[in-house]
Design an enzyme around this catalytic site. Structure first.
Site, PDB file in Angstrom:
ATOM      1  CB  ALA A   1      20.801 -12.350  41.386  1.00  0.00           C
TER       2      ALA A   1
ATOM      3  N   GLY B   1      19.145 -12.179  46.189  1.00  0.00           N
ATOM      4  CA  GLY B   1      18.891 -10.783  45.822  1.00  0.00           C
ATOM      5  C   GLY B   1      17.462 -10.348  46.135  1.00  0.00           C
TER       6      GLY B   1
ATOM      7  CD  GLU C   1      21.846  -9.515  48.738  1.00  0.00           C
ATOM      8  OE1 GLU C   1      21.663  -9.901  47.560  1.00  0.00           O
ATOM      9  OE2 GLU C   1      22.975  -9.389  49.242  1.00  0.00           O
TER      10      GLU C   1
ATOM     11  CD  GLU D   1      23.176 -14.507  48.359  1.00  0.00           C
ATOM     12  OE1 GLU D   1      22.959 -15.127  49.428  1.00  0.00           O
ATOM     13  OE2 GLU D   1      22.535 -13.500  48.024  1.00  0.00           O
TER      14      GLU D   1
HETATM   15  N1  COA Z   1      17.606 -17.504  38.713  1.00  0.00           N
HETATM   16  C1  COA Z   1      17.178 -17.929  37.510  1.00  0.00           C
HETATM   17  N2  COA Z   1      16.098 -18.731  37.350  1.00  0.00           N
HETATM   18  C2  COA Z   1      15.444 -19.101  38.441  1.00  0.00           C
HETATM   19  C3  COA Z   1      15.834 -18.708  39.729  1.00  0.00           C
HETATM   20  C4  COA Z   1      16.972 -17.862  39.833  1.00  0.00           C
HETATM   21  N3  COA Z   1      17.403 -17.388  41.017  1.00  0.00           N
HETATM   22  N4  COA Z   1      14.990 -19.245  40.635  1.00  0.00           N
HETATM   23  C5  COA Z   1      14.091 -19.952  39.930  1.00  0.00           C
HETATM   24  N5  COA Z   1      14.363 -19.873  38.607  1.00  0.00           N
HETATM   25  C6  COA Z   1      13.641 -20.516  37.508  1.00  0.00           C
HETATM   26  C7  COA Z   1      13.951 -21.999  37.406  1.00  0.00           C
HETATM   27  O1  COA Z   1      15.147 -22.184  36.719  1.00  0.00           O
HETATM   28  C8  COA Z   1      12.732 -22.479  36.658  1.00  0.00           C
HETATM   29  O2  COA Z   1      12.881 -22.135  35.296  1.00  0.00           O
HETATM   30  P1  COA Z   1      12.532 -23.233  34.137  1.00  0.00           P
HETATM   31  O3  COA Z   1      11.058 -23.531  34.359  1.00  0.00           O
HETATM   32  O4  COA Z   1      12.807 -22.515  32.868  1.00  0.00           O
HETATM   33  O5  COA Z   1      13.408 -24.400  34.422  1.00  0.00           O
HETATM   34  C9  COA Z   1      11.615 -21.607  37.211  1.00  0.00           C
HETATM   35  O6  COA Z   1      12.250 -20.457  37.761  1.00  0.00           O
HETATM   36  C10 COA Z   1      10.809 -22.268  38.301  1.00  0.00           C
HETATM   37  O7  COA Z   1      11.695 -22.722  39.312  1.00  0.00           O
HETATM   38  P2  COA Z   1      11.771 -24.245  39.822  1.00  0.00           P
HETATM   39  O8  COA Z   1      13.169 -24.486  40.303  1.00  0.00           O
HETATM   40  O9  COA Z   1      11.227 -25.153  38.780  1.00  0.00           O
HETATM   41  O10 COA Z   1      10.750 -24.187  41.046  1.00  0.00           O
HETATM   42  P3  COA Z   1      10.773 -25.154  42.326  1.00  0.00           P
HETATM   43  O11 COA Z   1       9.497 -24.833  43.033  1.00  0.00           O
HETATM   44  O12 COA Z   1      11.061 -26.537  41.948  1.00  0.00           O
HETATM   45  O13 COA Z   1      12.016 -24.619  43.190  1.00  0.00           O
HETATM   46  C11 COA Z   1      13.417 -22.951  44.239  1.00  0.00           C
HETATM   47  C12 COA Z   1      12.016 -23.332  43.754  1.00  0.00           C
HETATM   48  C13 COA Z   1      13.359 -21.468  44.693  1.00  0.00           C
HETATM   49  C14 COA Z   1      13.817 -23.834  45.434  1.00  0.00           C
HETATM   50  C15 COA Z   1      14.443 -23.126  43.119  1.00  0.00           C
HETATM   51  O14 COA Z   1      13.927 -22.463  41.980  1.00  0.00           O
HETATM   52  C16 COA Z   1      15.791 -22.546  43.409  1.00  0.00           C
HETATM   53  O15 COA Z   1      16.580 -23.136  44.135  1.00  0.00           O
HETATM   54  N6  COA Z   1      16.088 -21.354  42.803  1.00  0.00           N
HETATM   55  C17 COA Z   1      17.349 -20.705  42.933  1.00  0.00           C
HETATM   56  C18 COA Z   1      17.487 -20.063  44.283  1.00  0.00           C
HETATM   57  C19 COA Z   1      18.781 -19.346  44.388  1.00  0.00           C
HETATM   58  O16 COA Z   1      19.828 -19.953  44.436  1.00  0.00           O
HETATM   59  N7  COA Z   1      18.685 -18.007  44.354  1.00  0.00           N
HETATM   60  C20 COA Z   1      19.791 -17.150  44.229  1.00  0.00           C
HETATM   61  C21 COA Z   1      20.653 -17.153  45.385  1.00  0.00           C
HETATM   62  S1  COA Z   1      21.973 -16.087  45.040  1.00  0.00           S
END
Ligand code: COA
Length: 259
Positions: free
Chosen positions: A66, A110, A113, A133
């Site tokens: 999400a 999500g 999910e 989460e």
């Molecule tokens: N919600 C909103 N934005 C998200 C996102 C999420 N769940 N997951 C990734 N993004 C965005 C990042 O903020 C980034 O945006 P920006 O370029 O404007 O800063 C873009 O997507 C690319 O992600 P980035 O974090 O730069 O890639 P990465 O390869 O370094 O890391 C992840 C990848 C998946 C490890 C990392 O993005 C992450 O931890 N995301 C959140 C995961 C999460 O907590 N999901 C929800 C669980 S409820």
């Protein structure tokens, strides 16, 4: 003009829905969730569609969860109001035709999910799954405890939801979180092959079989077996059921019309 966040291609009875927000790793914001729900509802009504596939655009992710940035701006009351509405996960889980998920890269929160709400999951070797989460001080709220536990058993569900750790594609396959594991980049192709095998059959029988299997998780065995019998009889009395049996006896291919 802004790039579409969802794309749809229908060919030979198979609808391929592409989540297309790759710069945000296809994170599900509210607008995308609503659009996806409307699209899935539309495909449910469209007789030219027999099977659907969900997958994500870009190199890195199916769906990285999400949209966390929206959580930050939302009050608990607003969150409850959203949860009281019908949700995309319900639309996917209630989709009356087979719906497959083709996963590569991150499949988190999500996103996982959404994959759990589908009937079958195909992952390529880059796929990585987590219910992350817990890292945010939250818990899964769209099937990531309930559907997850039913799919992989309570022990693995506990481990996934309580640790927040990522598990790789091999392990996801080993514990039954995905049903198919394929080489990198082959996930959509494999999902299409599976979809094509299902699309040959009677849409009535597909719908009834799905309904019966899904009921297995919500009813005691005796009630489930009663329901299965009734649904068998519904298939038996459908035009397609008559056609399938007749075609077998006449040694020809059946012509299933969905009635
Ligand atoms: N919600 C909103 N934005 C998200 C996102 C999420 N769940 N997951 C990734 N993004 C965005 C990042 O903020 C980034 O945006 P920006 O370029 O404007 O800063 C873009 O997507 C690319 O992600 P980035 O974090 O730069 O890639 P990465 O390869 O370094 O890391 C992840 C990848 C998946 C490890 C990392 O993005 C992450 O931890 N995301 C959140 C995961 C999460 O907590 N999901 C929800 C669980 S409820």
């Amino acid at each position: 003009m802004a790039e579409e966040t969802l794309k749809l291609a229908v060919e030979d009875g198979i609808a391929v829905v592409t989540l297309n927000r790759p710069d945000k790793l296809n994170a599900l914001n509210r607008a995308v969730r609503r659009e996806l729900m409307e699209m899935v509802d539309g495909l449910a009504e469209d007789d030219s569609v027999r099977v659907a596939i969900l997958h994500g655009a870009g190199e890195k992710a199916f769906v990285a969860g999400a949209d966390v940035s929206e959580f930050a701006a939302r009050s608990p009351g607003e969150q409850r109001a959203l949860y009281d509405e019908r949700r995309v996960y319900d639309a996917v889980a209630g989709f009356p035709k087979p719906i497959l998920c083709a996963v590569h890269g991150y499949c988190l929160g999500g996103g996982s999910e959404l994959a759990l709400a589908c009937d079958l999951r195909v992952a390529d070797r880059t796929a990585r799954f987590a219910q992350a989460e817990i890292r945010l001080g939250l818990i899964p709220g769209a099937g990531g405890t309930q559907r997850l536990a039913r799919l992989v058993g309570p022990g693995q569900a506990m481990r996934i939801a309580l640790s927040g750790d990522m598990i790789d594609a091999e392990e996801a396959y080993r514990i039954g979180l995905v049903e198919f594991l394929v080489d990198e980049g082959r996930h959509l192709e494999r999902a299409r092959e599976l979809a094509a095998r299902m699309a040959r059959w009677s849409p009535v029988a597909l719908r009834l079989a799905k309904r019966s299997i899904r009921a297995a998780f919500e009813t005691p065995l005796s009630a489930g077996l009663e329901l299965e019998k009734e649904l068998f009889l519904a298939a038996f009395s459908s035009e397609d059921g008559r056609e399938g049996v007749r075609a077998f006896v006449e040694k020809r291919d059946p012509d299933f019309r969905g009635r």
